[in-house]
Write an enzyme that holds these catalytic residues in place. Structure first.
Site, PDB file in Angstrom:
ATOM      1  N   GLU A  58      -8.231  -5.076   5.035  1.00 27.11           N
ATOM      2  CA  GLU A  58      -8.031  -4.747   3.623  1.00 27.11           C
ATOM      3  C   GLU A  58      -6.859  -5.509   3.021  1.00 27.11           C
ATOM      4  O   GLU A  58      -6.890  -5.900   1.864  1.00 27.11           O
ATOM      5  CB  GLU A  58      -7.857  -3.232   3.464  1.00 27.11           C
ATOM      6  CG  GLU A  58      -9.167  -2.504   3.721  1.00 27.11           C
ATOM      7  CD  GLU A  58      -9.022  -1.020   3.971  1.00 27.11           C
ATOM      8  OE1 GLU A  58      -9.195  -0.254   3.041  1.00 27.11           O
ATOM      9  OE2 GLU A  58      -8.728  -0.638   5.123  1.00 27.11           O
ATOM     10  N   ARG A  82      -2.498  -1.954  -3.582  1.00 30.16           N
ATOM     11  CA  ARG A  82      -3.699  -1.149  -3.415  1.00 30.16           C
ATOM     12  C   ARG A  82      -3.600   0.042  -4.372  1.00 30.16           C
ATOM     13  O   ARG A  82      -2.607   0.773  -4.361  1.00 30.16           O
ATOM     14  CB  ARG A  82      -3.780  -0.637  -1.989  1.00 30.16           C
ATOM     15  CG  ARG A  82      -4.937   0.302  -1.820  1.00 30.16           C
ATOM     16  CD  ARG A  82      -4.944   0.918  -0.454  1.00 30.16           C
ATOM     17  NE  ARG A  82      -6.119   1.756  -0.310  1.00 30.16           N
ATOM     18  CZ  ARG A  82      -6.152   2.880   0.403  1.00 30.16           C
ATOM     19  NH1 ARG A  82      -5.080   3.275   1.045  1.00 30.16           N
ATOM     20  NH2 ARG A  82      -7.243   3.588   0.471  1.00 30.16           N
ATOM     21  N   ASP A  86      -9.037  12.378  16.884  1.00 28.06           N
ATOM     22  CA  ASP A  86      -9.033  11.036  17.456  1.00 28.06           C
ATOM     23  C   ASP A  86     -10.245  10.875  18.370  1.00 28.06           C
ATOM     24  O   ASP A  86     -10.408  11.617  19.343  1.00 28.06           O
ATOM     25  CB  ASP A  86      -7.729  10.801  18.231  1.00 28.06           C
ATOM     26  CG  ASP A  86      -7.563   9.337  18.592  1.00 28.06           C
ATOM     27  OD1 ASP A  86      -8.527   8.732  19.121  1.00 28.06           O
ATOM     28  OD2 ASP A  86      -6.474   8.791  18.344  1.00 28.06           O
ATOM     29  N   HIS A 118     -12.745   3.130  -0.321  1.00 30.49           N
ATOM     30  CA  HIS A 118     -12.775   2.093   0.728  1.00 30.49           C
ATOM     31  C   HIS A 118     -13.463   0.819   0.233  1.00 30.49           C
ATOM     32  O   HIS A 118     -13.949   0.017   1.030  1.00 30.49           O
ATOM     33  CB  HIS A 118     -13.563   2.557   1.984  1.00 30.49           C
ATOM     34  CG  HIS A 118     -12.926   3.648   2.774  1.00 30.49           C
ATOM     35  ND1 HIS A 118     -13.672   4.609   3.427  1.00 30.49           N
ATOM     36  CD2 HIS A 118     -11.637   3.915   3.056  1.00 30.49           C
ATOM     37  CE1 HIS A 118     -12.869   5.433   4.065  1.00 30.49           C
ATOM     38  NE2 HIS A 118     -11.621   5.035   3.848  1.00 30.49           N
ATOM     39  N   ARG A 152     -10.942   8.787  20.592  1.00 31.90           N
ATOM     40  CA  ARG A 152     -10.638   8.528  22.007  1.00 31.90           C
ATOM     41  C   ARG A 152     -10.486   9.832  22.769  1.00 31.90           C
ATOM     42  O   ARG A 152     -11.008  10.003  23.869  1.00 31.90           O
ATOM     43  CB  ARG A 152      -9.329   7.736  22.138  1.00 31.90           C
ATOM     44  CG  ARG A 152      -9.458   6.296  21.779  1.00 31.90           C
ATOM     45  CD  ARG A 152      -8.126   5.673  21.545  1.00 31.90           C
ATOM     46  NE  ARG A 152      -7.556   6.139  20.278  1.00 31.90           N
ATOM     47  CZ  ARG A 152      -6.607   5.516  19.610  1.00 31.90           C
ATOM     48  NH1 ARG A 152      -6.088   4.417  20.074  1.00 31.90           N
ATOM     49  NH2 ARG A 152      -6.159   5.988  18.462  1.00 31.90           N
ATOM     50  N   ARG A 175     -11.828  15.635   7.230  1.00 39.95           N
ATOM     51  CA  ARG A 175     -12.602  16.073   6.058  1.00 39.95           C
ATOM     52  C   ARG A 175     -14.019  16.451   6.477  1.00 39.95           C
ATOM     53  O   ARG A 175     -14.607  15.796   7.340  1.00 39.95           O
ATOM     54  CB  ARG A 175     -12.686  14.960   5.010  1.00 39.95           C
ATOM     55  CG  ARG A 175     -11.358  14.572   4.412  1.00 39.95           C
ATOM     56  CD  ARG A 175     -11.550  13.677   3.193  1.00 39.95           C
ATOM     57  NE  ARG A 175     -10.298  13.028   2.839  1.00 39.95           N
ATOM     58  CZ  ARG A 175     -10.070  11.720   2.953  1.00 39.95           C
ATOM     59  NH1 ARG A 175     -11.029  10.896   3.373  1.00 39.95           N
ATOM     60  NH2 ARG A 175      -8.911  11.226   2.633  1.00 39.95           N
ATOM     61  N   GLY A 185     -11.263   1.866  12.605  1.00 43.40           N
ATOM     62  CA  GLY A 185     -10.830   2.304  13.939  1.00 43.40           C
ATOM     63  C   GLY A 185     -11.938   2.753  14.875  1.00 43.40           C
ATOM     64  O   GLY A 185     -12.043   2.279  16.012  1.00 43.40           O
ATOM     65  N   HIS A 224     -17.930   2.247   7.432  1.00 44.60           N
ATOM     66  CA  HIS A 224     -16.465   2.197   7.611  1.00 44.60           C
ATOM     67  C   HIS A 224     -16.060   3.521   8.253  1.00 44.60           C
ATOM     68  O   HIS A 224     -16.006   4.566   7.593  1.00 44.60           O
ATOM     69  CB  HIS A 224     -15.789   2.002   6.245  1.00 44.60           C
ATOM     70  CG  HIS A 224     -14.291   2.033   6.309  1.00 44.60           C
ATOM     71  ND1 HIS A 224     -13.500   0.925   6.089  1.00 44.60           N
ATOM     72  CD2 HIS A 224     -13.431   3.047   6.582  1.00 44.60           C
ATOM     73  CE1 HIS A 224     -12.233   1.253   6.236  1.00 44.60           C
ATOM     74  NE2 HIS A 224     -12.162   2.536   6.523  1.00 44.60           N
ATOM     75  N   ASN A 260       0.874  -1.171   0.000  1.00 48.41           N
ATOM     76  CA  ASN A 260       0.000   0.000   0.000  1.00 48.41           C
ATOM     77  C   ASN A 260       0.915   1.226   0.000  1.00 48.41           C
ATOM     78  O   ASN A 260       1.451   1.616   1.035  1.00 48.41           O
ATOM     79  CB  ASN A 260      -0.884  -0.048   1.253  1.00 48.41           C
ATOM     80  CG  ASN A 260      -1.854   1.113   1.317  1.00 48.41           C
ATOM     81  OD1 ASN A 260      -1.784   2.039   0.510  1.00 48.41           O
ATOM     82  ND2 ASN A 260      -2.757   1.074   2.281  1.00 48.41           N
TER      83      ASN A 260
HETATM   84  P1  ADP Z   1      -7.370   5.107   8.790  1.00 48.07           P
HETATM   85  O1  ADP Z   1      -7.053   3.714   8.264  1.00 48.07           O
HETATM   86  O2  ADP Z   1      -8.410   5.840   8.019  1.00 48.07           O
HETATM   87  O3  ADP Z   1      -6.165   5.934   9.118  1.00 48.07           O
HETATM   88  P2  ADP Z   1      -8.312   3.712  11.171  1.00 48.07           P
HETATM   89  O4  ADP Z   1      -9.366   2.799  10.650  1.00 48.07           O
HETATM   90  O5  ADP Z   1      -7.045   3.131  11.643  1.00 48.07           O
HETATM   91  O6  ADP Z   1      -8.071   4.918  10.180  1.00 48.07           O
HETATM   92  O7  ADP Z   1      -8.976   4.545  12.372  1.00 48.07           O
HETATM   93  C1  ADP Z   1      -8.250   5.495  13.077  1.00 48.07           C
HETATM   94  C2  ADP Z   1      -9.171   6.205  14.046  1.00 48.07           C
HETATM   95  O8  ADP Z   1      -9.846   5.233  14.865  1.00 48.07           O
HETATM   96  C3  ADP Z   1      -8.460   7.092  15.032  1.00 48.07           C
HETATM   97  O9  ADP Z   1      -8.275   8.387  14.490  1.00 48.07           O
HETATM   98  C4  ADP Z   1      -9.434   7.127  16.202  1.00 48.07           C
HETATM   99  O10 ADP Z   1     -10.368   8.183  16.006  1.00 48.07           O
HETATM  100  C5  ADP Z   1     -10.183   5.825  16.102  1.00 48.07           C
HETATM  101  N1  ADP Z   1      -9.873   4.876  17.174  1.00 48.07           N
HETATM  102  C6  ADP Z   1      -8.855   3.990  17.222  1.00 48.07           C
HETATM  103  N2  ADP Z   1      -8.908   3.285  18.382  1.00 48.07           N
HETATM  104  C7  ADP Z   1      -9.967   3.737  19.066  1.00 48.07           C
HETATM  105  C8  ADP Z   1     -10.554   3.425  20.333  1.00 48.07           C
HETATM  106  N3  ADP Z   1     -10.048   2.495  21.124  1.00 48.07           N
HETATM  107  N4  ADP Z   1     -11.661   4.115  20.706  1.00 48.07           N
HETATM  108  C9  ADP Z   1     -12.188   5.065  19.916  1.00 48.07           C
HETATM  109  N5  ADP Z   1     -11.682   5.400  18.717  1.00 48.07           N
HETATM  110  C10 ADP Z   1     -10.595   4.745  18.290  1.00 48.07           C
END
Ligand code: ADP
Length: 403
Positions: free
Chosen positions: A387, A94, A285, A183, A287, A244, A333, A211, A11
């Site tokens: 993926e 990818r 994020d 995606h 979290r 975004r 995530g 997603h 990727n």
């Molecule tokens: P990408 O592949 O688009 O970079 P991910 O699918 O890895 O993204 O998701 C990343 C996001 O998931 C982080 O920015 C965060 O907001 C969220 N995330 C990851 N772990 C947690 C968690 N334990 N609780 C809540 N949100 C989480």
């Protein structure tokens, strides 16, 4: 000698390369890693051999993708998994934008490269990096099949009514403007996994896939085929994302240019990189946003509410598009980890048969699981996306056919 069974998944981003080496006999992972900040002084390679559990890290300048891939090949060789191994069947890449032309994973040849190149105007950020990755890998192993797996391919089944914008079709066609969606590899994998979780064939179920990662998109999947998705010409449309904006009145752009005096570049950066959750509250994020909400932070609470409101609108919209819904699946995530997001997104939708069981929703786990109450009319599921496995599976299926 037995047939080769390993697939390397690459990727390639503009300044990074993520990779995984899989053995397709049992879909196990042999190695995985990441090269970051390519082209800078502070590049970093992190490689893990999953057989031994060994992780190695290197810091220092890696000038370009060629050097990055050679460094990856070197690490794989140290674990006895080098690119020269006769067990390597193919490299799966990818590729973000396949336009209308690529509806399936495709073995790369010169013509395929030219077509991916022709799509650069609609994917200026992604396709050039993806192309560089393919060219570099081809130069290293010219004899090995290289397969391009497109983020847009799963969405090419969308009917024209969903894929077209309501603008003059001649202008749209001249500039290849339509809704492509992204995606797709994840939506394909998760919709299939959801059917499996329900003990059904994908052709028997209608699924709404959410997603929710840093980028986020929803899709309506009818009997295994995508009929609508929330991202459009580019990944900017649709849900509120990490940085975004997702949907907005297109006139906001004219207004920012005419009244705000902003350049197109500035607006592009604002909407793609400085909007969404980050633009609303300074954090992208989930979290951190939840932590701030728990401390009574109003900006974070409003950002969360806007995020949920948009998500709920798409769930309702895709419910209407599908007519009947068998399952809603949360992935990526946020979707896999943020129980409060899943709960809030479905609150108030009980009359549509949608509900979350609080205890099931609170359980943390790695695998696919149902979080709806036992008696629910519509299943609600958490389905971890994969993926890399999907790219490897599609690559291997194609190369197998060619052998
Ligand atoms: P990408 O592949 O688009 O970079 P991910 O699918 O890895 O993204 O998701 C990343 C996001 O998931 C982080 O920015 C965060 O907001 C969220 N995330 C990851 N772990 C947690 C968690 N334990 N609780 C809540 N949100 C989480």
């Amino acid at each position: 000698m037995s047939n080769p069974t390993r697939v390397l998944v690459l990727n390639s981003g503009s300044s990074s390369v993520k990779y995984q080496l899989l053995d397709m006999r049992d879909s196990s992972r042999l190695a995985a890693g990441l090269v970051e900040r390519i082209g800078e002084q502070t590049s970093r390679l992190r490689h893990t051999c999953l057989g031994t559990g060994d992780t190695r890290e290197h810091s220092g300048p890696i000038a370009d993708h060629d050097a990055a891939l050679k460094a990856v090949a070197g690490e794989l060789s140290r674990d006895g998994l080098g690119l020269d191994s006769p067990e390597l069947a193919a490299i799966g890449h990818r590729v973000v934008h396949g336009g209308l032309f690529f509806t399936q994973p495709t073995v790369v040849d010169d013509e395929v490269l030219t077509e991916i190149e022709r799509l650069i105007p609609v994917a200026p950020l992604h396709n050039p990096a993806n192309l560089t990755g393919i060219r570099t890998a081809r130069a290293l192993r010219p004899d090995l099949p290289q397969v391009a797996v497109f983020d847009t391919a799963f969405h090419t089944t969308m009917p024209e009514s969903a894929a077209r914008y309501a603008i003059d079709p001649r202008i749209a066609d001249r500039h290849r403007i339509r809704r492509y969606g992204f995606h797709g590899t994840s939506h394909a994998y998760v919709s299939r996994e959801t059917a499996r979780l329900l003990g059904k064939d994908p052709s028997e179920v209608n699924v709404i896939v959410l997603h929710l990662g840093n980028g986020a998109s929803a899709s309506a999947v009818e009997k295994g085929r995508c009929v609508d998705t929330s991202m459009g010409l580019t990944p900017l449309e649709g849900l509120v994302m990490g940085t975004r904006s997702g949907d907005l009145d297109p006139a906001v752009i004219f207004h920012l240019a005419r009244v705000g005096g902003m350049s197109m570049e500035e607006i592009d950066t604002l909407l793609n990189k400085r909007s969404g959750l980050f633009g609303l509250c300074g954090d992208n994020d989930m979290r951190e946003i939840r932590r701030r909400i728990d401390e009574g932070d109003e900006d974070a609470a409003l950002a969360f509410d806007i995020y949920i409101h948009r998500l709920k609108k798409y769930i309702g919209a895709y419910y209407a598009v599908l007519g009947t819904v068998d399952a809603v699946a949360f992935t990526a995530g946020v979707g896999e980890n943020a129980a409060p997001v899943r709960e809030a997104a479905l609150t108030g939708l009980e009359s549509l048969g949608l509900a979350v069981d609080p205890e099931r929703n609170a359980v943390r786990g790695d695998g696919s699981r149902l979080i709806s109450p036992e008696s629910a009319r519509v299943a609600v599921a958490v389905v971890p996306t994969d993926e890399e496995l999907e790219i490897a599976t599609q690559t291997y299926a194609l190369v197998g056919k060619h052998n």
